[in-house]
Design an enzyme around this catalytic site. Sequence first.
Site, PDB file in Angstrom:
ATOM      1  N   LYS A 253       0.841  -1.205   0.000  1.00 13.55           N
ATOM      2  CA  LYS A 253       0.000   0.000   0.000  1.00 13.55           C
ATOM      3  C   LYS A 253       0.872   1.250   0.000  1.00 13.55           C
ATOM      4  O   LYS A 253       0.641   2.194  -0.767  1.00 13.55           O
ATOM      5  CB  LYS A 253      -0.938  -0.012   1.219  1.00 13.55           C
TER       6      LYS A 253
ATOM      7  N   GLN B  42      -4.690  -1.355   9.574  1.00 13.25           N
ATOM      8  CA  GLN B  42      -4.711  -2.698   8.983  1.00 13.25           C
ATOM      9  C   GLN B  42      -5.395  -3.681   9.938  1.00 13.25           C
ATOM     10  O   GLN B  42      -5.088  -3.730  11.127  1.00 13.25           O
ATOM     11  CB  GLN B  42      -3.278  -3.143   8.666  1.00 13.25           C
TER      12      GLN B  42
ATOM     13  N   ASP C 262     -11.078   3.213   4.210  1.00 15.50           N
ATOM     14  CA  ASP C 262     -11.573   1.840   4.132  1.00 15.50           C
ATOM     15  C   ASP C 262     -13.091   1.794   3.952  1.00 15.50           C
ATOM     16  O   ASP C 262     -13.640   0.763   3.572  1.00 15.50           O
ATOM     17  CB  ASP C 262     -11.237   1.084   5.432  1.00 15.50           C
TER      18      ASP C 262
HETATM   19  N1  GUN Z   1      -7.347  -6.555   6.110  1.00 15.62           N
HETATM   20  C1  GUN Z   1      -7.762  -7.265   5.026  1.00 15.62           C
HETATM   21  N2  GUN Z   1      -8.384  -6.465   4.150  1.00 15.62           N
HETATM   22  C2  GUN Z   1      -8.360  -5.222   4.674  1.00 15.62           C
HETATM   23  C3  GUN Z   1      -8.854  -3.972   4.208  1.00 15.62           C
HETATM   24  O1  GUN Z   1      -9.460  -3.825   3.148  1.00 15.62           O
HETATM   25  N3  GUN Z   1      -8.613  -2.917   5.049  1.00 15.62           N
HETATM   26  C4  GUN Z   1      -7.976  -3.044   6.234  1.00 15.62           C
HETATM   27  N4  GUN Z   1      -7.827  -1.967   6.982  1.00 15.62           N
HETATM   28  N5  GUN Z   1      -7.525  -4.199   6.684  1.00 15.62           N
HETATM   29  C5  GUN Z   1      -7.725  -5.276   5.902  1.00 15.62           C
END
Ligand code: GUN
Length: 286
Positions: free
Chosen positions: A53, A97, A120
């Site tokens: 990311k 995350q 998100d």
């Molecule tokens: N863990 C797995 N997928 C995601 C996501 O789309 N966002 C976040 N913050 N954590 C994740």
Amino acid sequence: MAQLIDGKLISAQVLQEVAAEVELIGAEHGIKPTLAVVLVGEDPASQVYVSNKVKRAIEAGMGSIEHRLDADTTQAALNELIDALNNDPEVHGILVQLPLPSHLDEDAVISAIHPAKDVDGFHPLNVGALASGRPSLVPCTPQGCMIMLRQVHPDLSGKHAVVVGRSNIVGKPMAALLLQANCTVTIVHSRTQHIESLCRQADILVAAIGRPEFINADWVKPGATVIDVGINARDVDGKRKLVGDVAFESVAQVAGAITPVPGGVGPMTIACLLLNTTRAARLQLT
Ligand code: GUN
């Protein structure tokens, strides 16, 4: 053999648009859209996701701030960091995350993020907006799935979409987006009866259950479009291999179009995260 929906290629196009938007926002307003990513603990998969990311954000010309916290970080310390990021005018998007270590309250953390910085789309305000058809920041993975689906079906109206899985991150928001696109939507899950025959009715099948190669060719209507959200590690011939929730080799013989793993939904999720960060930056300008 099914048409391959190339997430790498489509995500590269999205990222190009994002980079152009970053430049435009910079030229118009003198700001650099910036994403803050918070990782608590040392989960190896999460570490890889977070690094990707951050890398892609920088490639798109964005600002990127990484906070790596110890696994024993307290709720109070995490809340304090989120507060500081909420109040920092140079941070436009905040991503914590998931999953978090079990002593931390995920719902409380998600609710602590300012809704306009919630890239998100997990904050209850953004969840409610999506459910009532007034979305602002939409969860990244379902958003990426919709962009891929539109490549095959510019008009989704009247299609029967079956979503396998009911998570807050994928299944539920995916169903909301498909409904908004005028699909007839069925959600199936671990307690569903006759799950196989329901899946076989799908024009569009979205697999988001987190079980390696769970869906095989018998579950798929000939010609259906299959979107595989799963990312699972499996030992194949003594080697670690990434596989989806769909048994790709056999399903690709039956489906009309299918996303691969890797190179399908994964890169789209990251592209949509950065797209959301530019949207969040715009939201904060108004
Ligand atoms: N863990 C797995 N997928 C995601 C996501 O789309 N966002 C976040 N913050 N954590 C994740």
